[in-house]
Design a protein around this motif. Structure first.
Motif, short mmCIF file in Angstrom:
data_model
loop_
_atom_site.label_atom_id
_atom_site.label_comp_id
_atom_site.label_asym_id
_atom_site.label_seq_id
_atom_site.Cartn_x
_atom_site.Cartn_y
_atom_site.Cartn_z
N TRP A 185 -35.07 -6.35 -0.61
CA TRP A 185 -35.84 -7.28 -0.06
C TRP A 185 -36.79 -6.83 -1.62
CZ3 TRP A 185 -40.88 -7.82 -0.23
CH2 TRP A 185 -41.27 -9.30 -1.06
N GLN A 186 -37.30 -5.26 -1.49
CA GLN A 186 -37.86 -4.64 -2.06
C GLN A 186 -38.07 -4.20 -3.47
OE1 GLN A 186 -39.58 -1.03 0.36
NE2 GLN A 186 -41.09 -2.59 1.67
N ALA A 187 -36.28 -3.48 -3.21
CA ALA A 187 -36.25 -3.11 -4.69
C ALA A 187 -35.60 -4.52 -5.87
CB ALA A 187 -34.90 -3.30 -4.46
N LEU A 188 -35.60 -5.66 -5.43
CA LEU A 188 -35.76 -6.85 -5.68
C LEU A 188 -37.56 -7.35 -6.80
CD1 LEU A 188 -32.98 -6.68 -5.38
CD2 LEU A 188 -33.73 -9.99 -5.03
N GLY A 189 -37.71 -6.99 -5.83
CA GLY A 189 -39.57 -6.80 -5.83
C GLY A 189 -39.54 -5.85 -7.53
N TRP A 190 -39.22 -4.42 -6.95
CA TRP A 190 -39.55 -3.15 -8.37
C TRP A 190 -38.81 -4.04 -9.77
CZ3 TRP A 190 -36.44 -0.10 -11.07
CH2 TRP A 190 -37.00 0.66 -11.95
N VAL A 191 -37.37 -4.23 -9.12
CA VAL A 191 -36.64 -4.75 -11.01
C VAL A 191 -37.76 -6.04 -11.66
CG1 VAL A 191 -34.44 -5.87 -11.59
CG2 VAL A 191 -34.37 -3.75 -9.56
N ARG A 192 -38.34 -6.82 -10.59
CA ARG A 192 -39.06 -7.82 -11.32
C ARG A 192 -40.12 -7.47 -11.89
NH1 ARG A 192 -42.06 -11.82 -7.33
NH2 ARG A 192 -42.68 -9.79 -6.73
N ASP A 193 -41.07 -6.86 -11.45
CA ASP A 193 -41.89 -6.21 -11.60
C ASP A 193 -41.65 -5.72 -13.19
OD1 ASP A 193 -43.02 -7.79 -9.51
OD2 ASP A 193 -44.17 -5.51 -8.92
N GLY A 194 -41.01 -4.61 -12.92
CA GLY A 194 -40.76 -4.09 -14.41
C GLY A 194 -40.13 -4.81 -15.40
N LEU A 195 -39.21 -5.43 -14.99
CA LEU A 195 -38.64 -6.68 -16.51
C LEU A 195 -39.90 -7.57 -16.18
CD1 LEU A 195 -35.62 -8.06 -14.68
CD2 LEU A 195 -35.56 -5.94 -16.73
N CYS A 196 -40.84 -8.00 -16.09
CA CYS A 196 -41.80 -8.49 -15.95
C CYS A 196 -42.99 -7.81 -17.18
CB CYS A 196 -42.99 -9.51 -15.09
SG CYS A 196 -42.42 -10.92 -14.60
N GLU A 197 -42.82 -6.34 -16.95
CA GLU A 197 -44.20 -4.88 -17.26
C GLU A 197 -43.49 -4.61 -18.38
OE1 GLU A 197 -45.82 -2.49 -14.75
OE2 GLU A 197 -45.58 -3.30 -13.35
N GLY A 198 -42.31 -5.21 -18.94
CA GLY A 198 -41.28 -4.57 -19.66
C GLY A 198 -41.45 -5.07 -20.86
N GLY A 199 -41.58 -7.03 -20.62
CA GLY A 199 -41.70 -7.86 -21.74
C GLY A 199 -40.78 -7.60 -22.53
N CYS A 200 -39.40 -7.03 -22.07
CA CYS A 200 -38.43 -6.90 -23.60
C CYS A 200 -36.98 -7.14 -23.42
CB CYS A 200 -37.29 -5.80 -23.11
SG CYS A 200 -38.79 -3.51 -23.48
N LEU A 201 -37.00 -8.73 -22.54
CA LEU A 201 -36.50 -9.88 -22.13
C LEU A 201 -36.53 -10.82 -23.77
CD1 LEU A 201 -35.87 -10.95 -18.13
CD2 LEU A 201 -34.76 -9.80 -19.96
N LYS A 202 -35.00 -11.40 -24.11
CA LYS A 202 -35.42 -11.99 -25.22
C LYS A 202 -35.35 -13.13 -24.91
CE LYS A 202 -32.97 -12.10 -30.02
NZ LYS A 202 -31.92 -11.78 -30.22
N ASP A 203 -33.83 -13.77 -24.55
CA ASP A 203 -33.23 -15.10 -24.18
C ASP A 203 -33.77 -15.24 -22.60
OD1 ASP A 203 -33.29 -15.52 -26.45
OD2 ASP A 203 -30.64 -15.17 -25.69
N LEU A 204 -34.67 -14.52 -21.37
CA LEU A 204 -34.85 -15.03 -20.24
C LEU A 204 -36.53 -14.74 -20.46
CD1 LEU A 204 -31.68 -14.05 -18.54
CD2 LEU A 204 -31.79 -15.60 -18.61
N GLU A 205 -36.45 -15.73 -18.93
CA GLU A 205 -38.03 -15.37 -18.67
C GLU A 205 -37.72 -15.69 -17.27
OE1 GLU A 205 -42.47 -18.05 -18.61
OE2 GLU A 205 -40.18 -18.51 -19.34
N LEU A 206 -38.72 -14.41 -16.70
CA LEU A 206 -38.15 -13.87 -15.07
C LEU A 206 -39.68 -14.89 -14.52
CD1 LEU A 206 -36.81 -12.13 -13.22
CD2 LEU A 206 -36.35 -11.64 -15.79
N LYS A 207 -39.10 -15.72 -13.44
CA LYS A 207 -39.72 -16.29 -12.76
C LYS A 207 -40.88 -15.70 -11.63
CE LYS A 207 -37.27 -19.82 -11.73
NZ LYS A 207 -36.60 -20.77 -11.00
#
Length: 220
Positions: A185-207
């Motif tokens: 669960w903690q690992a998923l939180g890190w992935v979520r935060d990294g994707l949100c902070e990176g702002g590199c997703l083109k067609d997806l938005e992380l809820k």
């Protein structure tokens, strides 16, 4: 729930698909078949495995937020966002389990599974061994000592028997399974935060949605 589908366009404006991090991981690894490209082993003198979030973000920025994963999927296309998600997972820091956790996160996502936290598990006290015959089953006993008893006016030496027992499942098994879930669960939180902070997703938005941190605790 299906993670497939085209991105809708309304008036020329791109509409991003909003997914929670677990759904996004399953889309990337299960639907898009993204591959986990782990870094080469470091020299013995270097420390640890994990890149750290800062390195992942800088690396993606240098690449213009575009990850080339075609070498693993000859003749097929892996969505760019799926490659970004896979690259983020590959950068799992040592503090969260490093390479081993990255592989676990990817494998669970590819299988569409959540770690088994042993729901409903309650330790039961059971005999260590039982003997079965035509009359049914009986717990095996062992001699743990002797006692002198007065029986029919005579002192006799008798064996003291005991039934060795254990707990199934063992409390430590349950604790280990739930600790592993919490680490995931903690690992998923890190992935979520990294994707949100990176702002590199083109067609997806992380809820912000996350799986329950402790599903074994009943809601009051």
């Amino acid at each position: 729930m299906s993670y497939q589908g085209r991105i809708n366009r309304t008036g020329g404006t791109r509409v991003k698909r909003a997914l929670g991090v677990q759904a996004a991981l399953e889309w990337a690894f299960r639907v898009e078949k993204a591959q986990l490209e782990l870094p080469a082993p470091q020299d013995a003198n270097e420390e640890g495995f994990g890149f750290g979030l800062e390195y992942v973000l800088l690396h993606r920025a240098a690449l213009g937020c575009k990850i080339d994963g075609g070498q693993h999927k000859i003749g097929t296309y892996t969505h760019e966002d799926a490659e970004v998600i896979a690259a983020t997972v590959a950068g799992m820091p040592d503090s969260l389990g490093g390479k081993r956790m990255a592989i676990r996160v990817a494998e669970l996502a590819r299988a569409g599974l959540t770690p088994d936290w042993m729901p409903g598990a309650v330790p039961r006290c059971v005999p260590v061994e039982v003997k079965r015959n035509q009359h049914g089953e009986r717990a095996i006993t062992v001699v743990v000592g002797t006692e002198r008893v007065l029986s029919r006016g005579k002192w006799r030496t008798v064996d003291v028997l005991a039934c060795p027992v254990t707990y199934v499942p063992h409390p430590q098994q349950i604790e280990a399974a739930r600790r592993a879930y919490a680490d995931w669960w903690q690992a998923l939180g890190w992935v979520r935060d990294g994707l949100c902070e990176g702002g590199c997703l083109k067609d997806l938005e992380l809820k912000p949605d996350m799986p329950r941190p402790d599903p074994w605790v009943r809601c009051r």
